[in-house]
Write a protein that holds these residues in place. Sequence first.
Motif, short mmCIF file in Angstrom:
data_model
loop_
_atom_site.label_atom_id
_atom_site.label_comp_id
_atom_site.label_asym_id
_atom_site.label_seq_id
_atom_site.Cartn_x
_atom_site.Cartn_y
_atom_site.Cartn_z
N ILE A 27 -10.71 -53.16 16.53
CA ILE A 27 -11.41 -51.92 16.18
C ILE A 27 -11.95 -51.24 17.44
O ILE A 27 -11.82 -50.03 17.62
CB ILE A 27 -12.55 -52.20 15.18
N ALA A 28 -12.54 -52.03 18.33
CA ALA A 28 -13.07 -51.49 19.58
C ALA A 28 -11.95 -50.86 20.42
O ALA A 28 -12.11 -49.79 21.01
CB ALA A 28 -13.77 -52.59 20.39
N ALA A 29 -10.80 -51.53 20.45
CA ALA A 29 -9.66 -51.00 21.20
C ALA A 29 -9.16 -49.69 20.59
O ALA A 29 -8.85 -48.74 21.32
CB ALA A 29 -8.53 -52.03 21.23
N ALA A 30 -9.08 -49.64 19.27
CA ALA A 30 -8.59 -48.43 18.60
C ALA A 30 -9.52 -47.25 18.84
O ALA A 30 -9.07 -46.14 19.17
CB ALA A 30 -8.44 -48.70 17.10
N LEU A 31 -10.82 -47.47 18.68
CA LEU A 31 -11.78 -46.39 18.90
C LEU A 31 -11.79 -45.95 20.36
O LEU A 31 -11.89 -44.75 20.66
CB LEU A 31 -13.18 -46.84 18.46
N SER A 44 -11.26 -40.59 15.58
CA SER A 44 -10.60 -41.85 15.95
C SER A 44 -10.67 -42.84 14.80
O SER A 44 -9.68 -43.53 14.50
CB SER A 44 -11.28 -42.44 17.20
N LEU A 45 -11.83 -42.91 14.16
CA LEU A 45 -11.99 -43.80 13.01
C LEU A 45 -11.10 -43.37 11.86
O LEU A 45 -10.46 -44.21 11.20
CB LEU A 45 -13.46 -43.83 12.58
N ASP A 46 -11.01 -42.05 11.63
CA ASP A 46 -10.16 -41.55 10.54
C ASP A 46 -8.69 -41.87 10.81
O ASP A 46 -7.95 -42.23 9.88
CB ASP A 46 -10.34 -40.04 10.39
N LEU A 47 -8.26 -41.74 12.05
CA LEU A 47 -6.87 -42.06 12.40
C LEU A 47 -6.59 -43.55 12.18
O LEU A 47 -5.52 -43.93 11.69
CB LEU A 47 -6.58 -41.69 13.86
N MET A 48 -7.57 -44.37 12.54
CA MET A 48 -7.38 -45.81 12.38
C MET A 48 -7.28 -46.17 10.89
O MET A 48 -6.37 -46.90 10.48
CB MET A 48 -8.54 -46.58 13.02
N ALA A 302 -2.30 -48.91 15.94
CA ALA A 302 -1.01 -48.33 16.31
C ALA A 302 -0.98 -46.83 15.97
O ALA A 302 -0.43 -46.02 16.72
CB ALA A 302 0.12 -49.06 15.59
N ASN A 303 -1.57 -46.47 14.83
CA ASN A 303 -1.58 -45.07 14.42
C ASN A 303 -2.39 -44.22 15.38
O ASN A 303 -2.01 -43.08 15.68
CB ASN A 303 -2.15 -44.96 13.00
N VAL A 304 -3.50 -44.76 15.86
CA VAL A 304 -4.31 -44.02 16.84
C VAL A 304 -3.49 -43.75 18.10
O VAL A 304 -3.45 -42.63 18.62
CB VAL A 304 -5.59 -44.81 17.20
#
Length: 435
Positions: A27-31, A44-48, A302-304
């Motif tokens: 989660i930290a990496a995605a954000l 960023s959260l919505d994309l994740m 991956a989506n982010v």
Amino acid sequence: MAWAVIISVLIMTVLSLLRVNVIIAIIAAALSAGLIAGESLQNSLDLMIGGMGNQASVALSYILLGAFAVAISYSGITNILVNYLLRVLKNKRVIMLLVIAGVASLSQNVIPVHIAFIPILIPPLLKLFDQMNLDRRGVATALTFGLKAPYIMIPAGFGLIFHQTIQDAMGSSGVEIGIGNIALSLLLPGAGMILGLFVAVFFSYRKPRDKYQVSELEDENKVVAVPEAKFEAKHAWTLVAVAGALGVQIWTGNLVFGALTGIVLMFVFLVVPFSRGDEVVTNGIGMMGMIAFVMLIAAGYANVLQETGSIDALVESSSGMIGDNKGLIAFILLLVGLLVTMGIGSSFGTVPILAALFVPIGVAAGFSPMALAALIGTAGALGDAGSPASDSTLGPTSGLAADGKHHHIWDTCVPTFLHYNIPLFIFGWIAAMVL
């Protein structure tokens, strides 16, 4: 934006090495990737969250495979195998590791339960491992070999899905190639994994390791005893259900249908009573739920990376620096593949992304279709060994950590990264040069 991939993967890796829970690390990496790419924290959260649905079918298949594995265990057929190993392989560390690698290999092409067999087969063996002073890092590398090498080299079961994914992804980018040629192109990278297994078994983890020795009382409290079992009619019906699940999975190319078939047959043949249905499904969720959720979070990550254009930017910036040197191009493409798949942790899920980026660059550089297949297949496989978010590392940890004496990062991810990603990278580069 090219830095978003590199920095976010480093954040995930560092947090994981510091023993932060893998879900929090991803989660930290995605954000972080979203913020570096210029998105707000909320976007960023919505994309994740929006991308988590991309792996919903995989997560469902894992849950169903978990239930199927619990049903198989209920029949008692796994006790026959465990008792055989306890009786025949005691104090034979090297042979034990090779047998475990062989059994794990069956889970990809012959008995399509993937990682679901590990929480059933491995925990009863933990006490034996401790008595043998067997290095559990060696067991982790043996299990990961069996979860990866077969689908890389053999176009059957999960391997057929992997090779078809490569074929379809390359076809979408304008390069046609047959399944047979894809299999041939991946034999050399697969040979690198075989070399890594031999190094792990015969050199790195051959010596006894006594760090697991604790009191006999603690062992008895944490490790389940294995009852004696003889082959009976219900075991024969279990094998029929396994064969049915394999057949349907190969016929449909769908893990969900295969797992459902296996579960239904176990009830139809009365191997598992209908009254135990809730228990089987609940235990299956308990076994595989954590792994399924990690895969969902990884899909969101991956989506982010994809929606923000971070992967495209990384490849474009890399291709702009490497000119027309085929050796350097192959090296950079594999390095990019390693970074992307280490973060996402799914070889199957990243192949379409990688192919869309690799094929135009490879065609312009003069790579043959087989060389491109080797690059794409190797780059995808690099994410399965060593990544904290990969099912090929989460699976071994789920069994080896049953008594709390095995760490996901230091005892599974680091050993598998060193023994498999390094030879995969080298042999994949060689394959791209000679094919």
